[in-house]
Design a protein around this motif. Structure first.
Motif, PDB file in Angstrom:
ATOM      1  N   LEU A 176      14.354   4.403  -6.871  1.00 33.12           N
ATOM      2  CA  LEU A 176      14.938   4.391  -5.530  1.00 33.12           C
ATOM      3  C   LEU A 176      14.078   5.312  -4.690  1.00 33.12           C
ATOM      4  O   LEU A 176      13.803   6.445  -5.101  1.00 33.12           O
ATOM      5  CB  LEU A 176      16.380   4.915  -5.563  1.00 33.12           C
ATOM      6  CG  LEU A 176      17.056   5.030  -4.203  1.00 33.12           C
ATOM      7  CD1 LEU A 176      17.379   3.666  -3.623  1.00 33.12           C
ATOM      8  CD2 LEU A 176      18.336   5.866  -4.290  1.00 33.12           C
ATOM      9  N   ASP A 177      13.630   4.862  -3.526  1.00 31.52           N
ATOM     10  CA  ASP A 177      12.771   5.747  -2.732  1.00 31.52           C
ATOM     11  C   ASP A 177      13.489   6.423  -1.578  1.00 31.52           C
ATOM     12  O   ASP A 177      13.374   7.627  -1.388  1.00 31.52           O
ATOM     13  CB  ASP A 177      11.541   5.007  -2.204  1.00 31.52           C
ATOM     14  CG  ASP A 177      10.517   6.003  -1.678  1.00 31.52           C
ATOM     15  OD1 ASP A 177       9.709   6.482  -2.507  1.00 31.52           O
ATOM     16  OD2 ASP A 177      10.572   6.358  -0.479  1.00 31.52           O
ATOM     17  N   HIS A 236      20.229   0.965   8.139  1.00 37.02           N
ATOM     18  CA  HIS A 236      19.122   0.054   8.415  1.00 37.02           C
ATOM     19  C   HIS A 236      18.586  -0.579   7.138  1.00 37.02           C
ATOM     20  O   HIS A 236      18.464  -1.795   7.039  1.00 37.02           O
ATOM     21  CB  HIS A 236      18.005   0.776   9.160  1.00 37.02           C
ATOM     22  CG  HIS A 236      17.009  -0.159   9.746  1.00 37.02           C
ATOM     23  ND1 HIS A 236      15.924  -0.619   9.034  1.00 37.02           N
ATOM     24  CD2 HIS A 236      16.958  -0.770  10.951  1.00 37.02           C
ATOM     25  CE1 HIS A 236      15.239  -1.466   9.796  1.00 37.02           C
ATOM     26  NE2 HIS A 236      15.845  -1.579  10.959  1.00 37.02           N
ATOM     27  N   HIS A 237      18.251   0.247   6.155  1.00 34.54           N
ATOM     28  CA  HIS A 237      17.832  -0.309   4.856  1.00 34.54           C
ATOM     29  C   HIS A 237      17.883   0.737   3.768  1.00 34.54           C
ATOM     30  O   HIS A 237      18.012   1.921   4.029  1.00 34.54           O
ATOM     31  CB  HIS A 237      16.432  -0.934   4.938  1.00 34.54           C
ATOM     32  CG  HIS A 237      15.322   0.017   5.288  1.00 34.54           C
ATOM     33  ND1 HIS A 237      14.872   0.211   6.578  1.00 34.54           N
ATOM     34  CD2 HIS A 237      14.562   0.836   4.528  1.00 34.54           C
ATOM     35  CE1 HIS A 237      13.877   1.079   6.582  1.00 34.54           C
ATOM     36  NE2 HIS A 237      13.673   1.488   5.349  1.00 34.54           N
ATOM     37  N   VAL A 238      17.819   0.236   2.537  1.00 36.25           N
ATOM     38  CA  VAL A 238      17.646   1.099   1.372  1.00 36.25           C
ATOM     39  C   VAL A 238      16.377   0.602   0.689  1.00 36.25           C
ATOM     40  O   VAL A 238      16.138  -0.605   0.626  1.00 36.25           O
ATOM     41  CB  VAL A 238      18.884   1.064   0.443  1.00 36.25           C
ATOM     42  CG1 VAL A 238      19.268  -0.345   0.040  1.00 36.25           C
ATOM     43  CG2 VAL A 238      18.665   1.932  -0.802  1.00 36.25           C
ATOM     44  N   PHE A 277       2.787   0.685   1.744  1.00 41.86           N
ATOM     45  CA  PHE A 277       2.789  -0.770   1.761  1.00 41.86           C
ATOM     46  C   PHE A 277       4.248  -1.213   1.680  1.00 41.86           C
ATOM     47  O   PHE A 277       5.038  -0.621   0.939  1.00 41.86           O
ATOM     48  CB  PHE A 277       2.005  -1.295   0.561  1.00 41.86           C
ATOM     49  CG  PHE A 277       1.467  -2.682   0.751  1.00 41.86           C
ATOM     50  CD1 PHE A 277       0.272  -2.879   1.423  1.00 41.86           C
ATOM     51  CD2 PHE A 277       2.147  -3.784   0.239  1.00 41.86           C
ATOM     52  CE1 PHE A 277      -0.233  -4.172   1.591  1.00 41.86           C
ATOM     53  CE2 PHE A 277       1.650  -5.067   0.412  1.00 41.86           C
ATOM     54  CZ  PHE A 277       0.461  -5.258   1.086  1.00 41.86           C
ATOM     55  N   TYR A 278       4.631  -2.239   2.436  1.00 45.07           N
ATOM     56  CA  TYR A 278       6.065  -2.528   2.570  1.00 45.07           C
ATOM     57  C   TYR A 278       6.386  -4.011   2.592  1.00 45.07           C
ATOM     58  O   TYR A 278       5.531  -4.861   2.848  1.00 45.07           O
ATOM     59  CB  TYR A 278       6.612  -1.897   3.861  1.00 45.07           C
ATOM     60  CG  TYR A 278       6.146  -2.624   5.120  1.00 45.07           C
ATOM     61  CD1 TYR A 278       4.991  -2.236   5.789  1.00 45.07           C
ATOM     62  CD2 TYR A 278       6.852  -3.726   5.625  1.00 45.07           C
ATOM     63  CE1 TYR A 278       4.559  -2.906   6.919  1.00 45.07           C
ATOM     64  CE2 TYR A 278       6.425  -4.401   6.756  1.00 45.07           C
ATOM     65  CZ  TYR A 278       5.277  -3.994   7.400  1.00 45.07           C
ATOM     66  OH  TYR A 278       4.845  -4.667   8.514  1.00 45.07           O
ATOM     67  N   LEU A 279       7.684  -4.284   2.363  1.00 46.31           N
ATOM     68  CA  LEU A 279       8.273  -5.620   2.531  1.00 46.31           C
ATOM     69  C   LEU A 279       9.747  -5.417   2.824  1.00 46.31           C
ATOM     70  O   LEU A 279      10.395  -4.590   2.181  1.00 46.31           O
ATOM     71  CB  LEU A 279       8.123  -6.421   1.224  1.00 46.31           C
ATOM     72  CG  LEU A 279       8.828  -7.780   1.178  1.00 46.31           C
ATOM     73  CD1 LEU A 279       8.124  -8.781   2.087  1.00 46.31           C
ATOM     74  CD2 LEU A 279       8.876  -8.314  -0.260  1.00 46.31           C
ATOM     75  N   ILE A 289      16.877  -4.647   2.362  1.00 48.70           N
ATOM     76  CA  ILE A 289      16.244  -3.897   1.280  1.00 48.70           C
ATOM     77  C   ILE A 289      14.761  -3.807   1.600  1.00 48.70           C
ATOM     78  O   ILE A 289      14.142  -4.806   1.970  1.00 48.70           O
ATOM     79  CB  ILE A 289      16.404  -4.630  -0.076  1.00 48.70           C
ATOM     80  CG1 ILE A 289      17.879  -4.970  -0.348  1.00 48.70           C
ATOM     81  CG2 ILE A 289      15.803  -3.813  -1.219  1.00 48.70           C
ATOM     82  CD1 ILE A 289      18.791  -3.781  -0.464  1.00 48.70           C
ATOM     83  N   GLU A 290      14.200  -2.617   1.473  1.00 48.28           N
ATOM     84  CA  GLU A 290      12.746  -2.493   1.603  1.00 48.28           C
ATOM     85  C   GLU A 290      12.153  -2.312   0.214  1.00 48.28           C
ATOM     86  O   GLU A 290      12.714  -1.606  -0.622  1.00 48.28           O
ATOM     87  CB  GLU A 290      12.370  -1.281   2.472  1.00 48.28           C
ATOM     88  CG  GLU A 290      10.856  -1.167   2.678  1.00 48.28           C
ATOM     89  CD  GLU A 290      10.425   0.042   3.511  1.00 48.28           C
ATOM     90  OE1 GLU A 290      11.236   0.955   3.729  1.00 48.28           O
ATOM     91  OE2 GLU A 290       9.251   0.070   3.921  1.00 48.28           O
ATOM     92  N   ILE A 291      11.025  -2.970  -0.009  1.00 53.64           N
ATOM     93  CA  ILE A 291      10.226  -2.702  -1.200  1.00 53.64           C
ATOM     94  C   ILE A 291       9.015  -1.921  -0.688  1.00 53.64           C
ATOM     95  O   ILE A 291       8.389  -2.324   0.303  1.00 53.64           O
ATOM     96  CB  ILE A 291       9.793  -4.008  -1.909  1.00 53.64           C
ATOM     97  CG1 ILE A 291      10.967  -5.007  -1.987  1.00 53.64           C
ATOM     98  CG2 ILE A 291       9.236  -3.694  -3.278  1.00 53.64           C
ATOM     99  CD1 ILE A 291      12.134  -4.591  -2.821  1.00 53.64           C
ATOM    100  N   TYR A 292       8.692  -0.835  -1.356  1.00 54.18           N
ATOM    101  CA  TYR A 292       7.856   0.212  -0.749  1.00 54.18           C
ATOM    102  C   TYR A 292       6.948   0.778  -1.822  1.00 54.18           C
ATOM    103  O   TYR A 292       7.383   0.977  -2.971  1.00 54.18           O
ATOM    104  CB  TYR A 292       8.841   1.255  -0.246  1.00 54.18           C
ATOM    105  CG  TYR A 292       8.369   2.493   0.446  1.00 54.18           C
ATOM    106  CD1 TYR A 292       8.300   2.556   1.836  1.00 54.18           C
ATOM    107  CD2 TYR A 292       8.078   3.648  -0.279  1.00 54.18           C
ATOM    108  CE1 TYR A 292       7.952   3.727   2.489  1.00 54.18           C
ATOM    109  CE2 TYR A 292       7.725   4.825   0.370  1.00 54.18           C
ATOM    110  CZ  TYR A 292       7.675   4.860   1.762  1.00 54.18           C
ATOM    111  OH  TYR A 292       7.342   6.026   2.409  1.00 54.18           O
ATOM    112  N   THR A 293       5.707   1.059  -1.481  1.00 57.02           N
ATOM    113  CA  THR A 293       4.834   1.698  -2.481  1.00 57.02           C
ATOM    114  C   THR A 293       3.715   2.470  -1.817  1.00 57.02           C
ATOM    115  O   THR A 293       3.242   2.103  -0.738  1.00 57.02           O
ATOM    116  CB  THR A 293       4.253   0.658  -3.469  1.00 57.02           C
ATOM    117  OG1 THR A 293       3.631   1.351  -4.558  1.00 57.02           O
ATOM    118  CG2 THR A 293       3.221  -0.257  -2.833  1.00 57.02           C
ATOM    119  N   GLN A 294       3.341   3.568  -2.478  1.00 57.77           N
ATOM    120  CA  GLN A 294       2.118   4.308  -2.168  1.00 57.77           C
ATOM    121  C   GLN A 294       2.160   5.038  -0.834  1.00 57.77           C
ATOM    122  O   GLN A 294       1.262   4.896   0.000  1.00 57.77           O
ATOM    123  CB  GLN A 294       0.896   3.378  -2.281  1.00 57.77           C
ATOM    124  CG  GLN A 294       0.763   2.836  -3.698  1.00 57.77           C
ATOM    125  CD  GLN A 294      -0.303   1.772  -3.871  1.00 57.77           C
ATOM    126  OE1 GLN A 294      -0.873   1.282  -2.908  1.00 57.77           O
ATOM    127  NE2 GLN A 294      -0.577   1.415  -5.099  1.00 57.77           N
TER     128      GLN A 294
END
Ligand SMILES: [Fe+2]
Length: 388
Positions: A176-177, A236-238, A277-279, A289-294
Motif C-alpha cells: 500500500l503506498d 480521491h484514490h488509494v 509512474f502511474y495508472l 485506485i492508483e497503481i504507482y511505482t518508483q
C-alpha cells in the motif's frame, strides 16, 4: 513560513524550498497535546455495494491476497505486507470510505491520538477489540476536516509473501503506498496535517499563492496522503505500489483482455509531482485506485519541498498528456463514525481544472520560451487544448 520569493528554481522547471510555502488564513488550532507517532498509512476500509463483484475486481483482476473473509467483508493484503490487511471491502448500502487507517509506533500513541483529537473537540471512539478483524486496540475519529481517520498499533502478523514468486503475476501489487483526500481548503488541511506530524514533500500553487494540492509523508516516500483541492471531504484514490513500470503496463493489458478497459480512467504515465509512474483505474463502485511505482526517498529532515506552478502542464503528467475531467471532479464519499455519508462542502478557491483549460490555461513546457510550437495558438491543437 517560506515566502514564494524564497524558493529556488531548479533546472527541471519547478521550485524547491526548505519549508512548505503554504499559509492558512483559517487554521485548525494547534493542540497542546502531542501528536501520535504515525508510522505509515496501513489500510483503507471501503464500503462496496456488491461484495462479490468487488472481490472479483480486487482479487481476480488486481491479484490482492485474501487474508480472511466472511459474508460481509473481505480482508486483502499486498505481497510484501506482514500485517493482517491493507484493504477491507465491507458490504454496505452506499459506496464510501469508512476509514483511512494509520499504524502508530507504540500502544501508548493511541492515548496520544485520543488526547490530540479530543482537545480539538472531535468525535473520538476507541475500541480495545478493534473495528476490524486482525487489528486490536484502535481509535477512530471524525477529524477536523471531516475525514474518518483510524490509528492502531496491535495487529495480527501474517506471512509476508515477498519470496513466493510462484504467486506473483505480471501486475502484482506489493505494498500500500498512499491515500489521496479531496478537501475544499488545502492550506487549512495542510496545516492540520503538519500539526499531526506530517511533512510536506510537494505542492501545486499559482503565483498568487492559491494552493491546489499538497503531498505529505510520515514514511520516507513522497507521501502517505495528499490533499487535493475540491469539493470535500471525499476520497480521491488509494494507491498500491508495484515493483516496476512494466507491472503497470501488464495491468493495462489484462484489463483490455478482460474487456474492462472502460475502468482505465487515466494513464499509464509518468507524474511530474512525485516522479512516479502511474495508472488510475476504477473499481465496480467507482472507487479510484492508483497503481504507482518508483517515487523517491524523502526521509532526511531537510528534504527539499518541491513546488509546481499550476500552469506547468507537466506537473500532473510529465509527458504533457491531458488530465481527463472525471479525474478532477469524481471522488468517493466518506462516512462519519455512525456510517452516514459526510456532507460535501464546495471548494471556493480556484479549481485546478478550470485554471488549466481555456485560453489562460495554456502552459509553458520551457520557462521563458514565448514563441514556437510549444505555446500559444499552436498548443491548442496539441495535448494542451480542448481535452484539458
Ligand atoms: Fe496518488
Amino acid at each position: 513560513m517560506t515566502h514564494l520569493d524564497d524558493r529556488t528554481m531548479t533546472s527541471s522547471g519547478f521550485y524547491v524550498s526548505q519549508e512548505a510555502p503554504i499559509h492558512s488564513d483559517n487554521p485548525v488550532p494547534t493542540p497542546q497535546a502531542p501528536a501520535p507517532d504515525i508510522l505509515r498509512c496501513a489500510y483503507m476500509e471501503l464500503v462496496v455495494t456488491d461484495l462479490e463483484r468487488s472481490r472479483e475486481f480486487y482479487v481476480d483482476v488486481l491479484g490482492l491476497t485474501v487474508t480472511e473473509e466472511d459474508d460481509n467483508a473481505v480482508y486483502l493484503r499486498s505481497l510484501e505486507e506482514f500485517i493482517h490487511h491493507n484493504l477491507v471491502l465491507r458490504k454496505g448500502p452506499v459506496a464510501a470510505v469508512a476509514a483511512f487507517s494509520y499504524r502508530v509506533r507504540t500502544p501508548e500513541d493511541l492515548d496520544k491520538a485520543v488526547a490530540f483529537y479530543e482537545e480539538l473537540g472531535c468525535r473520538v471512539e476507541r475500541r480495545p477489540e478493534g473495528f476490524t478483524k486482525g487489528i486490536g486496540d484502535s481509535v477512530r475519529v471524525e477529524d477536523p476536516l471531516g475525514f474518518p481517520y483510524e490509528f492502531f498499533h496491535d495487529v495480527e502478523h501474517v506471512e509476508r509473501l515477498a519470496w513466493r514468486y510462484d504467486l506473483y503475476t505480471p501486475g502484482s501489487l506489493v505494498r500500500l503506498d498512499h491515500f489521496n483526500q479531496v478537501t475544499p481548503d488545502v492550506p487549512r488541511a495542510t496545516k492540520f496535517m503538519q500539526d499531526l506530524g506530517f511533512r510536506v514533500t510537494e505542492d501545486i500553487q499559482d503565483d498568487e499563492g492559491t494552493v491546489y494540492a499538497a503531498w505529505m509523508r510520515r514514511k520516507p516516500t513522497v507521501h502517505d496522503t495528499a490533499m487535493t483541492g475540491g469539493d470535500g471531504p471525499r476520497m480521491h484514490h488509494v494507491a498500491f505500489a508495484t515493483h516496476e513500470k512494466h507491472n503497470i503496463l501488464a495491468i493495462c493489458d489484462k484489463m483490455g483482455a478482460l474487456r474492462i478497459s472502460d475502468r482505465i480512467e487515466r494513464g499509464p504515465g509518468r507524474h511530474g509531482v512525485s516522479n512516479a509512474f502511474y495508472l488510475y483505474i476504477l473499481d465496480p463502485d467507482g472507487h479510484r485506485i492508483e497503481i504507482y511505482t518508483q517515487d523517491y526517498y524523502t526521509g532526511d529532515p531537510d528534504n527539499p519541498v518541491v513546488t509546481w506552478d499550476v500552469h506547468d502542464n507537466q506537473r500532473r503528467d510529465w509527458w504533457g498528456n491531458p488530465v481527463v475531467p472525471s479525474w478532477y471532479t469524481e471522488a468517493s464519499l466518506v462516512l462519519d463514525l455512525d456510517g452516514n455519508p459526510q456532507e460535501v462542502v464546495k471548494r471556493t478557491d480556484d479549481s485546478e481544472m478550470e485554471v488549466t483549460i481555456g485560453a489562460d490555461g495554456f502552459s509553458y513546457t520551457r520557462p521563458g520560451d514565448d514563441s514556437g510550437s510549444y505555446q500559444g495558438e499552436a498548443a491548442k491543437g496539441f495535448k494542451l487544448g480542448h481535452q484539458l
